[in-house]
Design a protein around this motif. Structure first.
Motif: not given
Ligand SMILES: CC(C)(COP(=O)(O)OP(=O)(O)OC[C@H]1O[C@@H](n2cnc3c(N)ncnc32)[C@H](O)[C@@H]1OP(=O)(O)O)[C@@H](O)C(=O)NCCC(=O)NCCS
Length: 173
Positions: A30-32, A80-86, A88-97, A122-129
């Motif tokens: 579902d992560s697409k 870390v091989w894969q990380v994903a959050v549904d 509906d639950h994104r942006g709440k710090g679940i991946a970071r935790q 993949n800006n979300a992943s770059i932001g996460l790590f």
């Molecule tokens: C990447 C992913 C796992 C983040 O999950 P999440 O629970 O929404 O992330 P969090 O809420 O824990 O955010 C953690 C950090 O990432 C940053 N972040 C999250 N989504 C972001 C986005 N779309 N763009 C930029 N930064 C982002 C947050 O700002 C946060 O930083 P902060 O702690 O300094 O505030 C989620 O977007 C996802 O499942 N994406 C699809 C699968 C994927 O791309 N996985 C990664 C490759 S393996």
């Protein structure tokens, strides 16, 4: 069994069991965004790599996961091989935790580095790590790893992000 004290009472972060494997596959699908691996591989990760993987549940329902392993040639490094959050639950710090829980756990076993690969768009992943590196107060180094033409099929390049060492970081007990 390991538990991590999460930010909200509805959220649990634990090691996955075989029974969670199907939902891990579903979340990846579902992560697409992620490469969807065989359903078998998620069951295998839950069975044999549970100590370097986690599943997050919200009110008992799977909402995210991380799969990982210790690099055989460098067992102080968590890959870390894969990380994903549904969605509906994104942006709440679940991946970071989830990553924090893994770092806390692995630090006690002599792991001081984390590696993952990320596609450049993949800006979300770059932001996460990047956020994780800041949290554990460790440097982050990016290098090219897998080029598009390494892959037998159409695939974006994957850059290696190496975080660590975080030896001065004191994880939660
Ligand atoms: C990447 C992913 C796992 C983040 O999950 P999440 O629970 O929404 O992330 P969090 O809420 O824990 O955010 C953690 C950090 O990432 C940053 N972040 C999250 N989504 C972001 C986005 N779309 N763009 C930029 N930064 C982002 C947050 O700002 C946060 O930083 P902060 O702690 O300094 O505030 C989620 O977007 C996802 O499942 N994406 C699809 C699968 C994927 O791309 N996985 C990664 C490759 S393996």
């Amino acid at each position: 069994m390991f538990f991590y004290m999460p930010s909200s009472p509805e959220l649990t972060i634990t090691q996955p069991s075989i029974a969670d494997g199907a939902e891990m596959w579903r979340i990846a699908r579902d992560s697409k965004e992620l490469d969807l691996n065989a359903s078998y591989s998620y069951l295998l990760m839950a069975r044999d790599f549970w100590s370097t993987s986690v599943i997050a549940k919200v009110s008992g329902k799977p909402a995210g996961f991380v799969t990982g392993f210790l690099r055989p040639s460098a067992p102080n490094t968590l890959v870390v091989w894969q990380v994903a959050v549904d969605q509906d639950h994104r942006g709440k710090g679940i991946a970071r935790q989830m990553l924090q829980a893994l770092v806390d756990r692995c630090s006690r076993q002599g792991v001081w580095f984390l590696e993952t690969t990320i596609t450049p768009d993949n800006n979300a992943s770059i932001g996460l790590f990047t956020s994780l590196a800041e949290q554990v107060r460790a440097p982050i180094v990016r290098t090219d790893l897998f080029a598009s033409d390494h892959f037998p099929d159409e695939h974006k390049p994957e850059q290696l992000y190496r975080i660590g060492p975080w030896s001065t970081y004191e994880g939660r007990s």
